[in-house]
Design a protein around this motif. Sequence first.
Motif, mmCIF file in Angstrom:
data_model
loop_
_atom_site.group_PDB
_atom_site.id
_atom_site.type_symbol
_atom_site.label_atom_id
_atom_site.label_comp_id
_atom_site.label_asym_id
_atom_site.label_seq_id
_atom_site.Cartn_x
_atom_site.Cartn_y
_atom_site.Cartn_z
ATOM 1 N N TYR A 297 0.822 -1.197 0.000
ATOM 2 C CA TYR A 297 0.000 0.000 0.000
ATOM 3 C C TYR A 297 0.861 1.253 0.000
ATOM 4 N N LEU A 298 0.364 2.290 -0.672
ATOM 5 C CA LEU A 298 0.978 3.603 -0.583
ATOM 6 C C LEU A 298 0.594 4.214 0.764
ATOM 7 N N VAL A 299 1.423 5.102 1.245
ATOM 8 C CA VAL A 299 1.212 5.723 2.552
ATOM 9 C C VAL A 299 0.586 7.102 2.355
ATOM 10 N N CYS A 300 -0.320 7.445 3.266
ATOM 11 C CA CYS A 300 -0.965 8.750 3.187
ATOM 12 C C CYS A 300 -0.998 9.411 4.566
ATOM 13 N N GLN A 301 -1.425 10.671 4.563
ATOM 14 C CA GLN A 301 -1.574 11.386 5.826
ATOM 15 C C GLN A 301 -2.470 10.578 6.753
ATOM 16 N N GLY A 302 -2.082 10.500 8.003
ATOM 17 C CA GLY A 302 -2.822 9.689 8.962
ATOM 18 C C GLY A 302 -2.173 8.341 9.226
ATOM 19 N N ALA A 303 -1.075 8.038 8.516
ATOM 20 C CA ALA A 303 -0.357 6.789 8.763
ATOM 21 C C ALA A 303 0.186 6.797 10.196
ATOM 22 N N ILE A 304 0.201 5.624 10.811
ATOM 23 C CA ILE A 304 0.715 5.488 12.176
ATOM 24 C C ILE A 304 2.147 4.963 12.100
ATOM 25 N N CYS A 305 3.052 5.653 12.783
ATOM 26 C CA CYS A 305 4.467 5.268 12.776
ATOM 27 C C CYS A 305 4.946 5.017 14.199
ATOM 28 N N ASN B 57 5.042 15.048 17.063
ATOM 29 C CA ASN B 57 6.499 15.071 16.905
ATOM 30 C C ASN B 57 7.198 14.414 18.091
ATOM 31 N N SER B 58 6.612 13.294 18.541
ATOM 32 C CA SER B 58 7.190 12.562 19.666
ATOM 33 C C SER B 58 6.719 11.118 19.641
ATOM 34 N N PHE B 59 7.628 10.229 19.919
ATOM 35 C CA PHE B 59 7.290 8.815 20.088
ATOM 36 C C PHE B 59 7.351 8.440 21.574
ATOM 37 N N GLY B 60 6.953 9.364 22.415
ATOM 38 C CA GLY B 60 6.957 9.102 23.858
ATOM 39 C C GLY B 60 8.341 9.288 24.435
ATOM 40 N N ASP C 9 3.053 7.770 16.697
ATOM 41 C CA ASP C 9 2.653 9.119 16.291
ATOM 42 C C ASP C 9 2.080 9.035 14.884
ATOM 43 N N THR C 10 1.319 10.053 14.521
ATOM 44 C CA THR C 10 0.595 10.075 13.251
ATOM 45 C C THR C 10 1.300 10.986 12.255
ATOM 46 N N LEU C 11 1.525 10.458 11.062
ATOM 47 C CA LEU C 11 2.226 11.189 10.010
ATOM 48 C C LEU C 11 1.362 12.309 9.445
ATOM 49 N N LYS C 12 1.980 13.475 9.271
ATOM 50 C CA LYS C 12 1.341 14.606 8.607
ATOM 51 C C LYS C 12 2.124 14.915 7.336
ATOM 52 N N LYS D 64 9.376 3.113 11.703
ATOM 53 C CA LYS D 64 8.651 2.232 10.786
ATOM 54 C C LYS D 64 7.190 2.629 10.716
ATOM 55 N N ILE D 65 6.577 2.335 9.588
ATOM 56 C CA ILE D 65 5.149 2.582 9.399
ATOM 57 C C ILE D 65 4.418 1.326 9.846
ATOM 58 N N ILE D 66 3.521 1.463 10.815
ATOM 59 C CA ILE D 66 2.797 0.277 11.279
ATOM 60 C C ILE D 66 1.364 0.235 10.746
ATOM 61 N N LYS D 67 0.870 1.354 10.217
ATOM 62 C CA LYS D 67 -0.435 1.393 9.542
ATOM 63 C C LYS D 67 -0.347 2.454 8.454
ATOM 64 N N HIS D 68 -0.571 2.070 7.224
ATOM 65 C CA HIS D 68 -0.348 2.936 6.065
ATOM 66 C C HIS D 68 -1.289 4.134 5.963
ATOM 67 N N GLY D 69 -2.401 4.118 6.672
ATOM 68 C CA GLY D 69 -3.302 5.260 6.681
ATOM 69 C C GLY D 69 -4.495 5.146 5.756
ATOM 70 N N GLN D 70 -4.442 4.213 4.802
ATOM 71 C CA GLN D 70 -5.586 4.051 3.907
ATOM 72 C C GLN D 70 -6.688 3.257 4.610
#
Length: 159
Positions: free
Chosen positions: A5-13, A57-60, A22-25, A112-118
């Motif tokens: 899958y292609l990655v889009c805004q809202g992907a979980i990393c 802008n933080s992974f905890g 955190d969520t990709l913007k 890493k991307i754990i959910k592509h956002g689609q």
Amino acid sequence: MGQKYLVCQGAICKCDFGSATDTLKVLTQNKHYINDQEGKTKLTATHKDIGKTFEKNSFGSCAKMNNNPCQALITEWSGFYKNITLAYNGGGKALLEDSKATCPIGGKDCIKIIKHGQTVEISKQNLKNTSSTKIHIMNSLLNIDELMDELDEQELDAY
């Protein structure tokens, strides 16, 4: 190799050294959308999306910084799809669900991307392109013809 899958805004990393996701913007372009029927929220992410490109802008807490707060910063992406280039953001190559990002603290490919956002969106066009027999086999309670008639009526009522 399977389909990616292609990655889009809202992907979980997630960072290998962080304690949260955190969520990709997408900040590099505002023209190319995927998986978004209305074309309003799911911008296509590319390897040009670097810097502070997450919602928090933080992974905890960061294990590399003695569990002090992470300050996510992407310096580069790897594993992007070289066959799709968005001219609108300076030649950005589309990110794939297995693309990885580098952080100056965590090192190469630590994010890493754990959910592509689609997400799945059922539209009238999707239903038209689908075999009613296959839908009946997967869900015998759903009558595709009735559903299509109902969607046609809603469309007429809207005018």
